[in-house]
Design an enzyme around this catalytic site. Structure first.
Site, PDB file in Angstrom:
ATOM      1  N   TYR A 160       1.077  -1.140  -0.031  1.00 51.92           N
ATOM      2  CA  TYR A 160       0.323   0.291   0.201  1.00 51.92           C
ATOM      3  C   TYR A 160       0.907   0.434   0.384  1.00 51.92           C
ATOM      4  O   TYR A 160       1.610   0.987   1.040  1.00 51.92           O
ATOM      5  CB  TYR A 160      -1.381   0.093   0.973  1.00 51.92           C
ATOM      6  CG  TYR A 160      -1.747  -0.582   1.293  1.00 51.92           C
ATOM      7  CD1 TYR A 160      -3.163  -0.873   1.118  1.00 51.92           C
ATOM      8  CD2 TYR A 160      -2.216  -1.825   1.293  1.00 51.92           C
ATOM      9  CE1 TYR A 160      -4.876  -1.092   0.290  1.00 51.92           C
ATOM     10  CE2 TYR A 160      -3.195  -3.140   0.542  1.00 51.92           C
ATOM     11  CZ  TYR A 160      -4.156  -2.294   0.330  1.00 51.92           C
ATOM     12  OH  TYR A 160      -5.434  -3.552   0.515  1.00 51.92           O
ATOM     13  N   GLU A 161       1.071   1.927  -1.094  1.00 53.29           N
ATOM     14  CA  GLU A 161       1.501   3.233  -1.492  1.00 53.29           C
ATOM     15  C   GLU A 161       1.171   4.746  -0.463  1.00 53.29           C
ATOM     16  O   GLU A 161       1.751   6.312  -1.254  1.00 53.29           O
ATOM     17  CB  GLU A 161       2.098   3.177  -2.105  1.00 53.29           C
ATOM     18  CG  GLU A 161       2.749   1.838  -2.967  1.00 53.29           C
ATOM     19  CD  GLU A 161       4.298   2.001  -3.550  1.00 53.29           C
ATOM     20  OE1 GLU A 161       3.791   2.689  -4.491  1.00 53.29           O
ATOM     21  OE2 GLU A 161       4.411   1.174  -3.659  1.00 53.29           O
ATOM     22  N   ASN A 162      -0.829   4.826  -0.392  1.00 52.10           N
ATOM     23  CA  ASN A 162      -1.551   6.094  -0.102  1.00 52.10           C
ATOM     24  C   ASN A 162      -2.011   5.395   0.595  1.00 52.10           C
ATOM     25  O   ASN A 162      -2.500   4.770   1.163  1.00 52.10           O
ATOM     26  CB  ASN A 162      -1.857   6.418  -1.483  1.00 52.10           C
ATOM     27  CG  ASN A 162      -0.850   6.945  -2.326  1.00 52.10           C
ATOM     28  OD1 ASN A 162      -0.858   7.416  -2.450  1.00 52.10           O
ATOM     29  ND2 ASN A 162      -0.688   5.540  -3.732  1.00 52.10           N
TER      30      ASN A 162
END
Ligand SMILES: *[C@@H]1O[C@H](CO)[C@@H](O)[C@H](O)[C@H]1NC(C)=O
Length: 244
Positions: free
Chosen positions: A121-123
């Site tokens: 997950y990046e955001n």
């Protein structure tokens, strides 16, 4: 060794990657995403969006060819899908999300002969409980998949702006995380000395035992021999420390 593969949509094959015998080699498929094809979240129902050349048959034959030192994992989420940015937000019902995620991943694991999951997950939402719920839901998901032997390996992929949620996850569930694929190339580190300093900083956050030095081929950050010089410097440094 861990290699992210299949995320760009190009029809890549496993054969394109040289595998040295005698080292543990993990392919990480990008990505399994909790969303339909237009990027709308499905409350924990993960679907495979990696290149379809990386099929169940090609994974079987890869494993038959190389044996147990080659493992295949699915990376969860990634940055975006079809131009829509993907973002972790607190599920309305966390137990339901965990249960949906476990059952959808169990089925992907069985179909694709997977050995593990990577968390990318990046955001993250900025709402109350978004970070806490990430640590709890992802931690419990990995715990459940490991407990029932659905997976044998788990990794996480933080970068500089996502250290906080991953550190929260690692604090509570770090014992279940085998590797930390910190994305050093996002730190814009371009030479061996700076790379080594960045590695020390992230080792302070996630521990040096599980932290893997990473490199984006023909991409951002350090390139070419500079990367290998940084690795050599680390080894030299550790040897010097152990001499004292
Ligand atoms: C949340 O989901 C769980 C598992 O499906 C269910 O047992 C529970 O009743 C749900 N809770 C609420 C408040 O809907």
């Amino acid at each position: 060794m861990m290699e992210y593969i299949g995320a760009t949509g190009s029809p890549i094959e496993f054969d394109a990657v040289p595998i040295q015998p005698g080292i543990d080699f993990h392919f990480i498929l990008g990505f399994a995403i909790d969303a339909d094809s237009s990027g709308t979240p499905l409350n924990g129902e993960f679907k495979p969006y990696w290149a379809d050349t990386l099929s169940p048959e090609s994974i079987s034959s890869l494993k038959a060819q190389h044996g147990p030192s080659v493992k295949v994992m699915a990376s969860l989420s990634g940055w975006s899908l079809g131009g829509k940015v993907l973002r972790w937000t607190r599920p309305n019902n966390q137990s339901l999300w965990i249960s949906n995620a476990a059952s959808s991943l169990r089925s992907l694991i069985a179909t694709y002969h997977l050995d593990g999951v990577d968390v990318d997950y990046e955001n993250f939402g900025r709402g109350k409980g978004d970070i806490e719920s990430f640590a709890f839901c992802i931690g419990e998901l990995i715990a459940q998949l490991k407990r029932e032997n659905s997976i044998s390996v788990a990794s996480i992929a933080p970068f500089h702006t996502t250290v906080a949620p991953y550190a929260a996850l690692f604090r509570r569930y770090g014992g279940l995380v085998d590797y930390v694929n910190y994305q050093f190339y996002t730190d814009k580190v371009r030479n061996p000395v700076a790379y080594l300093a960045a590695f020390r900083l992230r080792a302070g956050q996630f521990g040096k035992e599980k932290l893997l030095p990473s490199y984006e081929v023909s991409g951002r950050g350090i390139q070419g021999d500079g990367f290998f010089d940084a690795l050599a410097a680390r080894i030299l440094n550790e040897n010097l420390v152990s001499l004292y």
